[in-house]
Design a protein around this motif. Structure first.
Motif, PDB file in Angstrom:
ATOM      1  N   PRO A  26      49.967 -42.135 -13.801  1.00  0.00           N
ATOM      2  CA  PRO A  26      49.652 -41.099 -14.786  1.00  0.00           C
ATOM      3  C   PRO A  26      50.675 -39.957 -14.733  1.00  0.00           C
ATOM      4  N   GLU A  27      51.495 -39.931 -13.721  1.00  0.00           N
ATOM      5  CA  GLU A  27      52.554 -38.938 -13.532  1.00  0.00           C
ATOM      6  C   GLU A  27      53.506 -39.525 -12.501  1.00  0.00           C
ATOM      7  N   LEU A  28      54.647 -38.905 -12.278  1.00  0.00           N
ATOM      8  CA  LEU A  28      55.630 -39.549 -11.402  1.00  0.00           C
ATOM      9  C   LEU A  28      55.790 -38.901 -10.028  1.00  0.00           C
ATOM     10  N   TYR A  48      44.500 -42.238 -20.031  1.00  0.00           N
ATOM     11  CA  TYR A  48      43.511 -42.594 -21.046  1.00  0.00           C
ATOM     12  C   TYR A  48      42.877 -41.308 -21.567  1.00  0.00           C
ATOM     13  N   GLU A  49      43.608 -40.636 -22.476  1.00  0.00           N
ATOM     14  CA  GLU A  49      43.139 -39.371 -23.041  1.00  0.00           C
ATOM     15  C   GLU A  49      42.741 -39.591 -24.483  1.00  0.00           C
ATOM     16  N   ARG A  50      42.056 -38.610 -25.071  1.00  0.00           N
ATOM     17  CA  ARG A  50      41.749 -38.698 -26.492  1.00  0.00           C
ATOM     18  C   ARG A  50      43.043 -38.448 -27.263  1.00  0.00           C
ATOM     19  N   GLN A  88      47.341 -34.809 -31.888  1.00  0.00           N
ATOM     20  CA  GLN A  88      48.691 -34.287 -32.117  1.00  0.00           C
ATOM     21  C   GLN A  88      49.436 -34.079 -30.802  1.00  0.00           C
ATOM     22  N   GLY A  89      50.518 -34.813 -30.613  1.00  0.00           N
ATOM     23  CA  GLY A  89      51.345 -34.615 -29.418  1.00  0.00           C
ATOM     24  C   GLY A  89      50.748 -35.152 -28.120  1.00  0.00           C
ATOM     25  N   ARG A  90      49.646 -35.863 -28.220  1.00  0.00           N
ATOM     26  CA  ARG A  90      48.997 -36.383 -27.001  1.00  0.00           C
ATOM     27  C   ARG A  90      48.821 -37.893 -27.130  1.00  0.00           C
ATOM     28  N   TYR A  91      49.392 -38.615 -26.207  1.00  0.00           N
ATOM     29  CA  TYR A  91      49.374 -40.075 -26.295  1.00  0.00           C
ATOM     30  C   TYR A  91      48.820 -40.673 -25.015  1.00  0.00           C
ATOM     31  N   ARG A  92      48.544 -41.978 -25.069  1.00  0.00           N
ATOM     32  CA  ARG A  92      48.089 -42.672 -23.855  1.00  0.00           C
ATOM     33  C   ARG A  92      49.261 -43.244 -23.075  1.00  0.00           C
ATOM     34  N   VAL A 113      45.815 -22.806 -13.180  1.00  0.00           N
ATOM     35  CA  VAL A 113      45.676 -23.555 -11.921  1.00  0.00           C
ATOM     36  C   VAL A 113      46.304 -24.939 -12.005  1.00  0.00           C
ATOM     37  N   ARG A 114      46.581 -25.412 -13.264  1.00  0.00           N
ATOM     38  CA  ARG A 114      47.169 -26.724 -13.501  1.00  0.00           C
ATOM     39  C   ARG A 114      46.191 -27.857 -13.162  1.00  0.00           C
ATOM     40  N   GLY A 115      46.399 -28.979 -13.834  1.00  0.00           N
ATOM     41  CA  GLY A 115      45.400 -30.051 -13.768  1.00  0.00           C
ATOM     42  C   GLY A 115      45.482 -30.968 -12.566  1.00  0.00           C
ATOM     43  N   GLY A 160      51.464 -25.438 -26.967  1.00  0.00           N
ATOM     44  CA  GLY A 160      50.964 -25.325 -25.609  1.00  0.00           C
ATOM     45  C   GLY A 160      52.069 -25.566 -24.607  1.00  0.00           C
ATOM     46  N   ALA A 161      51.704 -26.213 -23.513  1.00  0.00           N
ATOM     47  CA  ALA A 161      52.676 -26.382 -22.429  1.00  0.00           C
ATOM     48  C   ALA A 161      53.660 -27.512 -22.747  1.00  0.00           C
ATOM     49  N   LEU A 162      54.950 -27.187 -22.755  1.00  0.00           N
ATOM     50  CA  LEU A 162      55.986 -28.212 -22.890  1.00  0.00           C
ATOM     51  C   LEU A 162      56.202 -28.888 -21.560  1.00  0.00           C
ATOM     52  N   CYS A 163      55.927 -28.151 -20.513  1.00  0.00           N
ATOM     53  CA  CYS A 163      56.165 -28.694 -19.183  1.00  0.00           C
ATOM     54  C   CYS A 163      55.300 -27.943 -18.190  1.00  0.00           C
ATOM     55  N   GLY A 164      55.141 -28.530 -17.025  1.00  0.00           N
ATOM     56  CA  GLY A 164      54.346 -27.862 -16.015  1.00  0.00           C
ATOM     57  C   GLY A 164      54.834 -28.250 -14.638  1.00  0.00           C
ATOM     58  N   GLY A 165      54.628 -27.353 -13.717  1.00  0.00           N
ATOM     59  CA  GLY A 165      55.061 -27.688 -12.371  1.00  0.00           C
ATOM     60  C   GLY A 165      54.608 -26.650 -11.369  1.00  0.00           C
ATOM     61  N   ILE A 167      58.441 -32.430 -17.716  1.00  0.00           N
ATOM     62  CA  ILE A 167      58.336 -32.094 -19.145  1.00  0.00           C
ATOM     63  C   ILE A 167      57.912 -33.339 -19.905  1.00  0.00           C
ATOM     64  N   GLY A 168      57.211 -33.136 -20.989  1.00  0.00           N
ATOM     65  CA  GLY A 168      56.807 -34.237 -21.861  1.00  0.00           C
ATOM     66  C   GLY A 168      57.852 -34.411 -22.957  1.00  0.00           C
ATOM     67  N   ILE A 169      58.474 -35.593 -22.975  1.00  0.00           N
ATOM     68  CA  ILE A 169      59.540 -35.823 -23.964  1.00  0.00           C
ATOM     69  C   ILE A 169      58.962 -35.803 -25.392  1.00  0.00           C
ATOM     70  N   GLU A 170      57.762 -36.413 -25.577  1.00  0.00           N
ATOM     71  CA  GLU A 170      57.149 -36.427 -26.908  1.00  0.00           C
ATOM     72  C   GLU A 170      56.977 -35.021 -27.447  1.00  0.00           C
ATOM     73  N   ARG A 171      56.469 -34.171 -26.591  1.00  0.00           N
ATOM     74  CA  ARG A 171      56.184 -32.810 -27.042  1.00  0.00           C
ATOM     75  C   ARG A 171      57.464 -32.060 -27.388  1.00  0.00           C
ATOM     76  N   ILE A 172      58.470 -32.221 -26.545  1.00  0.00           N
ATOM     77  CA  ILE A 172      59.753 -31.553 -26.811  1.00  0.00           C
ATOM     78  C   ILE A 172      60.315 -32.061 -28.140  1.00  0.00           C
TER      79      ILE A 172
HETATM   80  P1  AMP Z   1      51.339 -32.707 -16.368  1.00  0.00           P
HETATM   81  O1  AMP Z   1      51.843 -33.885 -15.591  1.00  0.00           O
HETATM   82  O2  AMP Z   1      49.887 -32.846 -16.788  1.00  0.00           O
HETATM   83  O3  AMP Z   1      51.665 -31.405 -15.743  1.00  0.00           O
HETATM   84  O4  AMP Z   1      52.132 -32.741 -17.776  1.00  0.00           O
HETATM   85  C1  AMP Z   1      53.450 -32.366 -17.882  1.00  0.00           C
HETATM   86  C2  AMP Z   1      53.842 -32.439 -19.330  1.00  0.00           C
HETATM   87  O5  AMP Z   1      53.726 -33.771 -19.790  1.00  0.00           O
HETATM   88  C3  AMP Z   1      52.956 -31.650 -20.257  1.00  0.00           C
HETATM   89  O6  AMP Z   1      53.360 -30.325 -20.331  1.00  0.00           O
HETATM   90  C4  AMP Z   1      53.153 -32.364 -21.563  1.00  0.00           C
HETATM   91  O7  AMP Z   1      54.332 -31.921 -22.204  1.00  0.00           O
HETATM   92  C5  AMP Z   1      53.329 -33.783 -21.144  1.00  0.00           C
HETATM   93  N1  AMP Z   1      52.088 -34.552 -21.312  1.00  0.00           N
HETATM   94  C6  AMP Z   1      51.025 -34.600 -20.497  1.00  0.00           C
HETATM   95  N2  AMP Z   1      50.081 -35.420 -20.976  1.00  0.00           N
HETATM   96  C7  AMP Z   1      50.566 -35.922 -22.140  1.00  0.00           C
HETATM   97  C8  AMP Z   1      50.069 -36.838 -23.133  1.00  0.00           C
HETATM   98  N3  AMP Z   1      48.879 -37.423 -23.003  1.00  0.00           N
HETATM   99  N4  AMP Z   1      50.846 -37.116 -24.206  1.00  0.00           N
HETATM  100  C9  AMP Z   1      52.058 -36.536 -24.325  1.00  0.00           C
HETATM  101  N5  AMP Z   1      52.578 -35.672 -23.448  1.00  0.00           N
HETATM  102  C10 AMP Z   1      51.845 -35.362 -22.357  1.00  0.00           C
END
Ligand code: AMP
Length: 435
Positions: free
Chosen positions: A79-81, A113-115, A118-122, A256-258, A280-285, A308-313
């Motif tokens: 779900p993240e790297l 597995y999110e809903r 706009q800008g949010r994908y699985r 607090v971040r997720g 919203g957030a383009l990136c988080g860390g 950073i989320g490439i889709e969102r950018i």
């Molecule tokens: P996170 O790993 O939750 O800190 O997310 C880092 C970044 O990934 C976010 O700021 C978004 O830009 C992107 N991101 C997170 N979840 C999604 C998603 N479901 N679809 C597209 N981008 C996402």
């Protein structure tokens, strides 16, 4: 016909170019900061994410693609790297060699597995970095600034850096105790998720988006009053350095971040497009004290990273026309006017490519007009026409589609002719710039 799996999307053609452009920009910035590329598997053991991202996070509770493989192992699509990168650093004993900090960057798909909205994908793509072996708050600043400069180079203006300090272990233990006392009094009136969060990780309640809960959150005790002197001092150093670098920020005490693994500094970059859409957030860390140990690495090694989320950018850049500079033109389009010249055309196209000219060849035999149309569609500089006269005399017609002029050139001299034309082109630009 097969439909896309819900929440996924194809990234194709010019959209894919845009993704590469964003990724390459960040990769270059990361290389400039002396980060090295890491490529880790898309599948990892589920336990890795339970331990790192954390059992109390929404990701682990609701969003993971988890399955048993044929050997009955519980596997999860990452779900993240971050977790995989740290696992890799630990497994490969990069820290044991004493080579700290280990500076890693990565790019690739993640699955949640999110809903979909706009800008949010699985399935979506992230670029990110991890700096492992952080002994100075200035490393945290380096991580934040790398993200900032990447976004700047892509053309983002009016970026908002939102930042907070979650404190070290001691700060967090003290703070969580008072938070628990506070929320215990209000819990009956709060949403189901918050009741769950209360049990798993009370800090997570600060993140609740429910409007009526937010009223309660607003009056909660604040982390700043429970920071240890060391955490406070580090955070002050970070803020002061950001001031000196001219990176504007806003402190948000509820950030607090997720993901469970953060401690001390956490941050996000927020952006509202020129059309007024808040992405919203383009990136988080943020910084993490315990993650490396949690994943089986040495004690007391801390790290910091962002994703950073490439889709969102990409969607923000589409909205704000920040992609203007991508060059999608073709240097040469070779057009054999008869099927029997196609083998010659292929040879010419190959020579062009080997000499640095991006080239394509028409093998569809549509007649001169149709071929020229295709050349224009590809935004071609030179259409190379191979007709009967040319084949017989070992020549080719070079038609400059911008200047709408054409010349017949000896095949042997084609490359030097084009080189010459290109350098004139450059000089011409040069002079224009001088004027
Ligand atoms: P996170 O790993 O939750 O800190 O997310 C880092 C970044 O990934 C976010 O700021 C978004 O830009 C992107 N991101 C997170 N979840 C999604 C998603 N479901 N679809 C597209 N981008 C996402």
């Amino acid at each position: 016909m097969f439909n896309l799996v819900k929440g996924t999307h194809d990234v194709i053609l010019s959209e894919a170019d845009k993704y590469s452009y964003i990724e390459q920009t960040f990769i270059q910035v990361a290389e400039f900061f002396n980060y090295k590329e890491f490529r880790t598997p898309i599948i990892e053991s589920s336990e890795l994410f339970q331990r790192s991202v954390g059992d109390s996070s929404d990701i682990v509770r609701k969003e993971m693609y988890t399955f048993l493989d044929k050997g009955d192992r519980s596997i999860t699509l990452r779900p993240e790297l971050t977790a995989g990168i740290i696992r890799s650093i630990v497994n490969n004993k990069l820290l044991a060699l004493g080579d700290i900090p280990v500076k890693a960057y990565y790019v690739g798909p993640c699955f949640r597995y999110e809903r979909p909205q706009q800008g949010r994908y699985r399935q979506f793509n992230q670029f990110g970095i991890e700096c492992v072996g952080v002994v100075s708050p200035y490393r945290d600043v380096e991580v934040i600034s790398l993200c900032y400069y990447g976004l700047k180079i892509l053309g983002f203006k009016n970026l908002k850096l939102v930042i907070n300090c979650l404190g070290d272990d001691e700060s967090r233990t003290n703070y969580k105790n008072v938070l628990r006392d506070y929320f215990a009094k209000h819990l009956d009136n709060m949403c189901g998720d918050c009741k769950e969060r209360f049990k798993l990780n009370v800090l997570r309640i600060l993140d609740c988006k429910d409007p009526s809960d937010q009223e309660i959150v607003k009056n909660a005790p604040r982390i700043e009053d429970y920071l240890t002197p060391k955490s406070k001092e580090n955070f002050d150093k970070i803020l002061k350095t950001l001031d000196n670098l001219g990176i504007e920020y806003e402190i948000d005490r509820n950030l607090v971040r997720g993901l469970d693994y953060y401690s001390d500094v956490v941050f996000e970059f927020h952006y509202t497009s020129s059309k007024g859409i808040n992405y919203g957030a383009l990136c988080g860390g943020g910084h993490y004290n315990k993650l490396i140990q949690e994943i089986g690495g040495p004690k007391d090694i801390e790290g910091c990273g962002f994703a950073i989320g490439i889709e969102r950018i990409a969607s923000v850049m589409n909205d704000d026309n920040l992609f203007a500079d991508i060059d999608e033109s073709l240097d040469c389009y070779v057009m054999p006017l008869d099927i029997s010249y196609q083998n010659k055309a292929i040879e010419i196209a190959t020579t062009l490519r080997l000499n640095g000219f991006k080239s394509d060849v028409n093998l569809e035999g549509k007649g001169l007009k149709g071929m020229l149309k295709k050349a224009l569609k590809f935004n071609t500089k030179y259409a190379l026409i191979l007709g009967e006269d040319e084949v017989n005399s070992n020549k080719i017609v070079v038609k400059d589609l911008k200047e709408e002029k054409q010349e017949s050139i000896e095949l042997d001299e084609l490359i030097s002719y084009l080189d010459q034309k290109e350098s004139e082109d450059c000089e011409c630009h040069h002079h224009q710039n001088e004027e």
